[in-house]
Scaffold this motif. Sequence first.
Motif, mmCIF file in Angstrom:
data_model
loop_
_atom_site.group_PDB
_atom_site.id
_atom_site.type_symbol
_atom_site.label_atom_id
_atom_site.label_comp_id
_atom_site.label_asym_id
_atom_site.label_seq_id
_atom_site.Cartn_x
_atom_site.Cartn_y
_atom_site.Cartn_z
ATOM 1 N N HIS A 162 0.816 -1.224 0.041
ATOM 2 C CA HIS A 162 -0.002 0.019 -0.061
ATOM 3 C C HIS A 162 0.817 1.278 -0.008
ATOM 4 O O HIS A 162 2.065 1.418 0.766
ATOM 5 N N PRO A 163 0.599 2.491 -0.650
ATOM 6 C CA PRO A 163 1.582 3.504 -0.945
ATOM 7 C C PRO A 163 1.505 4.398 0.245
ATOM 8 O O PRO A 163 2.522 4.895 0.777
ATOM 9 N N SER A 164 0.679 4.332 1.325
ATOM 10 C CA SER A 164 0.510 4.819 2.683
ATOM 11 C C SER A 164 1.556 4.073 3.792
ATOM 12 O O SER A 164 1.681 4.771 4.701
ATOM 13 N N CYS A 174 -2.501 -1.470 4.507
ATOM 14 C CA CYS A 174 -2.648 -2.418 3.723
ATOM 15 C C CYS A 174 -3.601 -3.601 4.445
ATOM 16 O O CYS A 174 -4.537 -4.115 3.858
ATOM 17 N N ASN A 226 7.789 -3.335 -7.640
ATOM 18 C CA ASN A 226 6.526 -2.979 -6.628
ATOM 19 C C ASN A 226 5.163 -2.636 -7.184
ATOM 20 O O ASN A 226 5.180 -1.834 -8.104
ATOM 21 N N CYS A 228 1.517 -1.297 -6.647
ATOM 22 C CA CYS A 228 0.486 -0.595 -5.931
ATOM 23 C C CYS A 228 -0.832 -1.351 -5.622
ATOM 24 O O CYS A 228 -1.332 -1.404 -6.742
ATOM 25 N N ASP A 231 -3.953 0.689 -7.564
ATOM 26 C CA ASP A 231 -4.051 0.919 -9.081
ATOM 27 C C ASP A 231 -4.985 -0.130 -9.401
ATOM 28 O O ASP A 231 -5.266 -1.308 -8.977
#
Length: 512
Positions: A162-164, A174, A226, A228, A231
């Motif tokens: 997860h990008p966060s 995530c 990687n 995301c 997406d």
Amino acid sequence: SDMKQLHRRALRLHRRRRHGFAAKFAAVRLAGQRRRRLLSHSRGQKETALPSSLPQPSPSGVPQLQILGMGLMGSGKSTILRALARMLGGAWLNQDEFYHLGKNAKSAFLSAIRNGASAGPGGRSPCVVVDKINTMSLHRKEILEALDGPLPRSRVLLCFAHPSDPPDKIGPACVSLCAQRIKERGAGHRSLFPDNPDIERILSRTAEGFQAPSVAELGQFEVVINICMTDSPVVSLQRVVDELLKHGCLGSGQLRILAGDALANITTAVVGPQSTPPPRPASAPVPPATKTKPGVLESAAPDAESLPIYWGVFFTPSEETDNFWQGLCGHAPPYFKRVPDKHVTLLYAGGAASDGQAAKKLGMPTADFAKLRESCERWEGKEVEVTVQSLLQDADVACASVVLPPGLPCANLHPHITLAHSSQVGPVHSNVVLARHHARIRGEVVGGPAVVALLARDLGPQAVRLRGEVRAFRAPGHRPSRHQLPLAVRQRQQRLQQQQQQKQKQRQQRPA
């Protein structure tokens, strides 16, 4: 010394009686072949060829592509990895597919990986995709050892995150998103079900035990990508393909189908109802749980309401329309199979039992599919006018691009009518042809099947407007199929159904 010689002679006679002289001669022959190969190698000569029974690596020297996924349950690994296997014509190995074997599941899974990485009688698979969470170093080590072999290879690691969340960690963002997806997909998993109250706790414990790959472990992979989680599957697949082409792990002609076509044709590994079925009437008996072997497909309950195969615009047959279809198919090769009922597919559901199952087949969120389904249901029974704009044809399919009236929903990016196709592909191949055609219009270069000759003819002033009716197509006698769930799960579902029946009966008997 005499006793030792007698003892050795007795052992030799015992071996000959037990194994026969043929085994001895075979052993001597193999030893001679091995000795000659070693002598020729030491002299700098060319080593003798291996027996013809062992398949040799491909003359092109293209190494086998070995792809590993790493991510939490519900992160989208299976969707991306299974689509990649379809795009590359490889083998998709999911650990959940061996869940029904119980204690032997792990050994069978690793054995399947070894068979996929080795060369069998039919040759070697161009790609092996391993689908497992791989959150611990021990998991990855076992898989890498199973993939080892003397033949050339290139390994790729796909990290779903997860990008966060912070790098090299599985954070709360995530875990939250994965729990939400697991609850939305229903019983579409063999070991983790949405009615399990410990879903978030299981995901949190798995995230806490995550072991990031070390530098030495990453050195065993040629490419680390990687992914995301937020997406869309199409964007993620395009990113993976671009990275593989960039690092030389993928040839320009290795793509069998495009990403959208691969996602549209994916069938879920486990299909089941997303929610508890509605209660039966009080007078209706509860059907007993059938005892079948795990892994066997069974038909759904008779009272299960399934979605149609698809919604589409069906044209009214007439002599004028028949002559028009024959004119469009006049240049089709003789091996093409004509589609009898011409139609425009608006939304494909595949006869699934719920919106969640159908959405997973298409690789879209359940909420988006539900909106499209409701919109198609509102248009059912209405007459619409469709404009046939252009004709496209390649070596496998002939289709016509159409323009739909404003407001009419369509899940396909390019609405079309499939006219005819070869026996090698299905009608869905029209999506590939249309995507290739529009990519060429934009000036993009498409690899793989794009090298096949494509004939496109714009009808222009000869564009024809056809009238049709929007309706749902259901195959006669079609019932949704689902994978046989474990016995404990089926018993739990039966108990819940009985409790609902008892509550409904009590409400009916309660005085007003």
